[in-house]
Design a protein around this motif. Structure first.
Motif, PDB file in Angstrom:
ATOM      1  N   PHE A 289       6.842  -9.847  -1.703  1.00  0.00           N
ATOM      2  CA  PHE A 289       5.963  -9.000  -2.823  1.00  0.00           C
ATOM      3  C   PHE A 289       4.792  -8.667  -1.714  1.00  0.00           C
ATOM      4  O   PHE A 289       4.228  -9.588  -1.223  1.00  0.00           O
ATOM      5  N   ARG A 290       3.714  -7.661  -2.064  1.00  0.00           N
ATOM      6  CA  ARG A 290       2.913  -6.741  -1.423  1.00  0.00           C
ATOM      7  C   ARG A 290       1.972  -7.739  -1.387  1.00  0.00           C
ATOM      8  O   ARG A 290       1.048  -8.358  -0.711  1.00  0.00           O
ATOM      9  N   LEU A 291       1.990  -8.748  -2.749  1.00  0.00           N
ATOM     10  CA  LEU A 291      -0.113  -9.603  -2.412  1.00  0.00           C
ATOM     11  C   LEU A 291       0.576 -11.123  -3.553  1.00  0.00           C
ATOM     12  O   LEU A 291       0.826 -10.959  -4.897  1.00  0.00           O
ATOM     13  N   ILE A 292       1.006 -12.135  -2.816  1.00  0.00           N
ATOM     14  CA  ILE A 292       0.157 -13.446  -3.608  1.00  0.00           C
ATOM     15  C   ILE A 292      -0.378 -13.779  -3.664  1.00  0.00           C
ATOM     16  O   ILE A 292      -0.307 -14.756  -2.202  1.00  0.00           O
ATOM     17  N   THR A 304       7.452  -4.885  -0.364  1.00  0.00           N
ATOM     18  CA  THR A 304       7.348  -5.089   0.748  1.00  0.00           C
ATOM     19  C   THR A 304       8.251  -4.024   1.534  1.00  0.00           C
ATOM     20  O   THR A 304       9.733  -4.319   0.884  1.00  0.00           O
ATOM     21  N   THR A 305       7.878  -4.066   2.613  1.00  0.00           N
ATOM     22  CA  THR A 305       9.397  -2.851   3.961  1.00  0.00           C
ATOM     23  C   THR A 305      10.264  -4.305   3.786  1.00  0.00           C
ATOM     24  O   THR A 305      11.341  -3.851   4.134  1.00  0.00           O
ATOM     25  N   TYR A 342      10.543   0.178  -4.244  1.00  0.00           N
ATOM     26  CA  TYR A 342       9.803   0.279  -3.309  1.00  0.00           C
ATOM     27  C   TYR A 342       9.122   1.641  -2.929  1.00  0.00           C
ATOM     28  O   TYR A 342       9.783   2.789  -2.766  1.00  0.00           O
ATOM     29  N   VAL A 343       7.493   1.579  -2.493  1.00  0.00           N
ATOM     30  CA  VAL A 343       7.179   2.685  -1.925  1.00  0.00           C
ATOM     31  C   VAL A 343       6.334   2.726  -0.802  1.00  0.00           C
ATOM     32  O   VAL A 343       5.215   1.170  -0.854  1.00  0.00           O
ATOM     33  N   GLU A 344       6.652   3.317  -0.043  1.00  0.00           N
ATOM     34  CA  GLU A 344       5.091   2.799   0.714  1.00  0.00           C
ATOM     35  C   GLU A 344       3.290   3.026   0.850  1.00  0.00           C
ATOM     36  O   GLU A 344       2.822   4.044   0.347  1.00  0.00           O
TER      37      GLU A 344
END
Length: 351
Positions: A289-292, A304-305, A342-344
């Motif tokens: 995940f993008r942010l934890i 995330t990628t 997913y998106v960049e």
């Protein structure tokens, strides 16, 4: 004395309607707008309350919503329906009260409540999220679609002997379970069930039960497809399942398909095309995940990628769920598990 002093004041206001212990006794539609709920909002048996897109309900401390009748809450991507606490200030400069669980009580659907629909709803920061009490097991009790249910002292979603469906939705961060299923027949499609709750010692992301205080509660069906079940524990799936005896046929029936699951890898035909996760592979589960951020209690469950949830989902549900919870299209052959495709991530400064 001829000395003048001035103070500049900056104030914000918003048009709101106050609802104090409101019993909805006839079919009613709440127009888009802002409503502050004191004490309770109750929907009586046989009555439908409809919430229009863009409706925000601000619940005061200990206020709750109880539905004996029916709730129809259909928001949109651009105009979700929000259930939250009424505090808009901050505990600290970095921490709004809106990020702190327990700001209000929660939403309860009683035994007489059937055919409830929540679409593009955002329910957060309460004592519990959604409770569906035991009722008519032949009726559809609730459908949750493209919604976000997160940040609670208790369970985010609790289903007791219920027929229910959840699609394209996020259930996250609960001291209890993000999803607790006690018997019944439930379907979860393209859902992200993730537990990173840190306020107190917590339970797991998903719990399946087939009894209530020793009484049988057969789990007729628990189907999880194209889902993510993740978190910071070593195992985020627990089954409190027992043999209920010859008098209760088929007491345990569950299936996980094309999903990323943080649980122990077992040779079980109920797990099909599953990617097993663990803290050994993904320490604390954050890599997906993008942010934890457990210091400022800020979370972003977009992928995330490097997330192993990417591309593992089946195309089977594309016709029913062609876009994710944000409205991002899913592409055949490259469908991601969970509620977010997913998106960049945009680079800061880029347009």
């Amino acid at each position: 004395s001829g000395v003048q002093q001035g103070i500049l004041l900056l104030a914000y206001g918003r048009d709101v309607t106050f609802l104090n212990g409101w019993n909805v006794a006839a079919d009613t539609t709440l127009a888009a707008g802002h409503y502050v709920v004191y004490d309770s909002l109750k929907v009586e048996p046989g009555v439908t309350l409809t919430l229009e897109p863009g409706t925000t309900l601000y619940f005061h401390d200990k206020a709750f919503m109880k539905v004996d009748g029916r709730l129809q809450a259909e928001g949109t991507v651009d105009a979700p329906i929000v259930f939250r606490g009424d505090r808009t200030d901050r505990m600290f400069s970095y921490l709004p009260y809106d990020r702190i669980p327990g700001q209000w009580d929660g939403v309860q659907f009683t035994s007489t409540s059937n055919d409830n629909l929540l679409v593009h709803c955002d329910i957060h920061s309460a004592n519990y999220g959604i409770k569906v009490e035991q009722g008519d097991t032949l009726q559809n009790r609730i459908t949750i679609e493209s919604s976000r249910i997160q940040n609670f002292h208790g369970n985010a979603l609790e289903l007791v002997m219920a027929r229910a469906t959840a699609m394209n939705s996020l259930f996250a961060n609960a001291q209890g379970n993000c999803v607790k299923v006690v018997g019944g027949d439930v379907n979860f499609i393209h859902c992200t069930i993730a537990n990173f709750y840190v306020w107190r010692q917590r339970d797991v992301a998903l719990a399946l039960h087939n009894s209530i205080d020793g009484a049988p509660a057969p789990l007729r069906g628990a189907h999880f497809a194209n889902c993510i079940i993740a978190g910071s524990k070593e195992d985020e799936v627990m089954g409190y399942l027992t043999n209920l005896g010859d008098t209760v046929p088929n007491p345990v029936n569950y299936r996980f398909e094309n999903s990323l699951i943080n649980t122990i890898d077992v040779a079980d035909s109920c797990f099909v095309n599953v990617v097993y996760d663990s803290i050994k592979v993904s320490p604390f589960g954050k890599e997906h995940f993008r942010l934890i951020d457990n210091e400022i209690f800020d979370y972003d469950f977009h992928l995330t990628t490097e997330s192993r949830a990417r591309g593992i989902a089946s195309d089977e549900y594309l016709e029913r769920l062609p876009v994710d919870v944000d409205g991002v299209p899913r592409t055949a052959g490259a469908v991601d598990a969970g509620c977010f495709q997913y998106v960049e991530e945009a680079v800061e400064g880029e347009k």
